[in-house]
Design a protein around this motif. Sequence first.
Motif, PDB file in Angstrom:
ATOM      1  N   UNK A   1     -10.719   1.704   2.583  1.00  0.00           N
ATOM      2  CA  UNK A   1      -9.336   1.989   2.932  1.00  0.00           C
ATOM      3  C   UNK A   1      -8.542   0.752   3.289  1.00  0.00           C
ATOM      4  N   UNK A   2      -7.282   0.990   3.640  1.00  0.00           N
ATOM      5  CA  UNK A   2      -6.381  -0.096   4.015  1.00  0.00           C
ATOM      6  C   UNK A   2      -6.903  -0.866   5.219  1.00  0.00           C
ATOM      7  N   UNK A   3      -7.503  -0.179   6.168  1.00  0.00           N
ATOM      8  CA  UNK A   3      -8.023  -0.866   7.345  1.00  0.00           C
ATOM      9  C   UNK A   3      -9.100  -1.866   6.956  1.00  0.00           C
TER      10      UNK A   3
ATOM     11  N   UNK B   1      -6.518   7.179   3.222  1.00  0.00           N
ATOM     12  CA  UNK B   1      -5.796   5.948   2.888  1.00  0.00           C
ATOM     13  C   UNK B   1      -6.236   4.795   3.781  1.00  0.00           C
ATOM     14  N   UNK B   2      -6.405   5.060   5.072  1.00  0.00           N
ATOM     15  CA  UNK B   2      -6.765   3.994   6.012  1.00  0.00           C
ATOM     16  C   UNK B   2      -8.248   3.652   5.983  1.00  0.00           C
TER      17      UNK B   2
ATOM     18  N   UNK C   1      -0.059   3.321  12.210  1.00  0.00           N
ATOM     19  CA  UNK C   1      -0.111   3.938  10.890  1.00  0.00           C
ATOM     20  C   UNK C   1      -0.736   5.325  10.945  1.00  0.00           C
ATOM     21  N   UNK C   2      -1.766   5.480  11.742  1.00  0.00           N
ATOM     22  CA  UNK C   2      -2.417   6.784  11.849  1.00  0.00           C
ATOM     23  C   UNK C   2      -1.477   7.809  12.484  1.00  0.00           C
TER      24      UNK C   2
ATOM     25  N   UNK D   1       0.807  -1.214   0.000  1.00  0.00           N
ATOM     26  CA  UNK D   1       0.000   0.000   0.000  1.00  0.00           C
ATOM     27  C   UNK D   1       0.846   1.273   0.000  1.00  0.00           C
ATOM     28  N   UNK D   2       2.171   1.124   0.061  1.00  0.00           N
ATOM     29  CA  UNK D   2       3.036   2.293   0.137  1.00  0.00           C
ATOM     30  C   UNK D   2       4.129   2.280  -0.924  1.00  0.00           C
TER      31      UNK D   2
END
Length: 391
Positions: free
Chosen positions: A200-202, A142-143, A227-228, A93-94
């Motif tokens: 999101x990623x979560x 993103x999350x 991450x947050x 994801x990055x």
Amino acid sequence: MSRTCPYHPPPGYANLRERGPLSRARLYDGRVAWVVTGYEETRRLLVDPRLSSDRSRPDFPVLVPRMAAARLTALVGMDPPEHDVQRRMLIGNFTVRRVTALRPSIRRIVDERIDALLAKGEGADLIPEFALPVPSTVICELLGVPYRDHEFFEEQTRRMLMATSTARQAADAATALLGYFDTLIGAKLAGKGEHTPDDGLLDELVEDRLRTGELSRPDLATIAMFLLVAGHETTANMIGLSILALLEHSGELARLRADGTLLTGAVEELLRFLSVADELQRVAAADIEIGGVVIEQGDGVYLPNAAANRSAEAFPDPDMFDITRSSRHHLAFGYGVHQCIGQNLARAELEIALGRLITRIPTLRLAEPLDALGTKPGGSVQGVLRLPVTW
């Protein structure tokens, strides 16, 4: 050690360097640990498997009491192979490709904030009005975290990371954030998309890792919290200090405005020059001979990247800010297996935020003297408390 200038390392780093690339220093609790100021020694140690990042170890060095209580153990506080398992879950994801796809969204967020600045008048404090909300909004999208909760998690992050926080305050903030993410994960498991972002990623981790049993709910909450926090706090300080450094170095700012192709290199030089995340700690899991000394098993090791990034052996005239310098080999994101997973995202946010701001507000200037801005104390992510500007 605290900085006396927001964009220069503490003067004490130079004093330590005079003793050699490694020297001994006493921590707040009386424990003696190694401080590494040499660039090459820092790089070598950051890839040495005999140095442990495991923050659950009783001999792990603590710089300030709140560090033992904050519980940021995901990724940065783990050793392989557990670290590698979590990193593999997240790294896709990055990537550069994934971040490139996010650039239009980042630009939209940045331009919306600049629109709001221009609509309010001819002056603002750029920390709450720009530097903080840009990365905070980006990481929320993103999350898959609702941005409406940003005041809550930004406040808890401050309580957890500020060097002036007590261990109790840091522990309470970490508990509050873990509880927040546990509730959010529960809502995503229940499919309550009406009130919870669901793209999101979560959400991916809930579906692909939590439901399959690969991750426990507490572990997922810890990863999400990490991450947050990492995704907005360091970048917010970096954006703020970068704006300040450019405004304080008008010649470099003029060069950048005249030639936009210098922006990518300017960001690398800002990362080197500012080194806002200046707190890498390890503990020796075995004896290590390096730089003419022996780090013994159980010794704490502190690797301040602001010291390594101002090393003359790697960067000639290291205290000079030069946007045309070749700075890509800096250590602002760390090095080795623990190198920052979000570095591509941070670079993109910095490039877009700085590029759009200096282009759209060409008359931007500081509204107050440098010494009136307030510098964050040592032991926390480095930055300024205020950034009042006018245009």
